[in-house]
Enzyme design. Sequence first.
Site, short mmCIF file in Angstrom:
data_model
loop_
_atom_site.label_atom_id
_atom_site.label_comp_id
_atom_site.label_asym_id
_atom_site.label_seq_id
_atom_site.Cartn_x
_atom_site.Cartn_y
_atom_site.Cartn_z
N LEU A 129 0.83 -1.21 0.00
CA LEU A 129 0.00 0.00 0.00
C LEU A 129 0.86 1.26 0.00
O LEU A 129 1.93 1.31 0.59
CB LEU A 129 -0.93 0.00 1.22
CG LEU A 129 -1.85 -1.23 1.33
CD1 LEU A 129 -2.73 -1.12 2.59
CD2 LEU A 129 -2.73 -1.38 0.08
N HIS A 132 -3.36 4.29 -2.44
CA HIS A 132 -4.34 3.49 -1.70
C HIS A 132 -4.91 4.30 -0.52
O HIS A 132 -6.12 4.26 -0.27
CB HIS A 132 -3.68 2.22 -1.15
CG HIS A 132 -3.12 1.30 -2.20
ND1 HIS A 132 -1.78 1.11 -2.38
CD2 HIS A 132 -3.73 0.50 -3.11
CE1 HIS A 132 -1.57 0.22 -3.35
NE2 HIS A 132 -2.74 -0.16 -3.82
P1 AMP Z 1 -3.72 -2.36 -6.57
O1 AMP Z 1 -3.30 -2.69 -5.17
O2 AMP Z 1 -2.58 -1.91 -7.44
O3 AMP Z 1 -4.57 -3.43 -7.18
O4 AMP Z 1 -4.65 -1.10 -6.46
C1 AMP Z 1 -5.77 -1.07 -5.61
C2 AMP Z 1 -6.58 0.17 -5.90
O5 AMP Z 1 -5.78 1.33 -5.69
C3 AMP Z 1 -7.05 0.22 -7.37
O6 AMP Z 1 -8.37 0.70 -7.39
C4 AMP Z 1 -6.09 1.19 -7.98
O7 AMP Z 1 -6.63 1.89 -9.09
C5 AMP Z 1 -5.85 2.16 -6.83
N1 AMP Z 1 -4.58 2.87 -7.04
C6 AMP Z 1 -3.37 2.35 -7.33
N2 AMP Z 1 -2.47 3.33 -7.52
C7 AMP Z 1 -3.12 4.51 -7.35
C8 AMP Z 1 -2.74 5.88 -7.42
N3 AMP Z 1 -1.49 6.27 -7.71
N4 AMP Z 1 -3.69 6.82 -7.20
C9 AMP Z 1 -4.97 6.46 -6.92
N5 AMP Z 1 -5.38 5.17 -6.83
C10 AMP Z 1 -4.48 4.21 -7.04
#
Ligand code: AMP
Length: 272
Positions: free
Chosen positions: A24, A28
């Site tokens: 995270l 996140h």
């Molecule tokens: P992940 O753990 O990469 O599957 O991401 C979990 C959630 O966090 C997903 O909805 C992603 O789109 C969101 N997320 C990942 N990176 C970012 C970021 N830089 N800004 C905003 N949301 C993000």
Amino acid sequence: MQVIIKRLKADKKTIGFVPTMGALHKGHSSLIRRSCKDNDITVVSIFVNPVQFGPDEDFRRYPRPLNNDISLCEKAGVDFIFYPSVSGMYAAGFKTYVYVEELSNLLCGKSRPGHFQGVATVVAKLFNIVRPDSAYFGQKDAQQVVIIKRMAVDLNIPVKIRVIPTVRERGGLALSSRNLYLSREERKDALVLSESLRLAKKLAVSGARNAAGIISAMKRLISSKKSTRIDYVAVVDPDNLKPVKRISDGCLTAVAVWIGKTRLIDNICLRY
Ligand code: AMP
């Protein structure tokens, strides 16, 4: 988790849900903070979902810093972390997948066959377990948002999908768990993803309307960096993800670029 959710629902608590794969970061946290603000209870899931990784992808080496993740969640005010095992989510005899037609095969779906089927399947399962009133997703994964919204409507899942703006480092690089893979040199080259999106915006603001012209300018810029290899640069309709020829206000400009062995994505809505 299902027992806890049943009790919370009986107590009329509203439930916000943030599905993640862990590792995270502030992107996140931004989703989590919004969920905590909007809901009585916030549930974060941490699950590196094997079904959304291709055979040559990074499932095994995907970062899993669980203790850091737990403290980030505690600080952000998360009420429950749902941390299932792979065998808990995919028990012996598992046979059911969710596939969102067309949308799953464009953009990232072309180079990651099966990826969005894995995503839609796990998110459908998580929605059934957590039964959230609202679920929070990042705009960084724009195609994922379009697919999850479609799936929720098509499968009559009563959840509001909330989309949160991309959180970036000062230089513009979108935060991503996969940035951990980058060497110092690669991290510099990776700035070119957001630079190319800013270039698209600048061209649109100064009157360019031909998508092909904008795409070639972006490709030229990205290719000027040593460690880059372009997967795609696209200007698409934000609702159906189909390529557009002439850009219009709000169309989605999206890039996927390999930086060495790391594939990164980014996008912006072109407003001018
Ligand atoms: P992940 O753990 O990469 O599957 O991401 C979990 C959630 O966090 C997903 O909805 C992603 O789109 C969101 N997320 C990942 N990176 C970012 C970021 N830089 N800004 C905003 N949301 C993000």
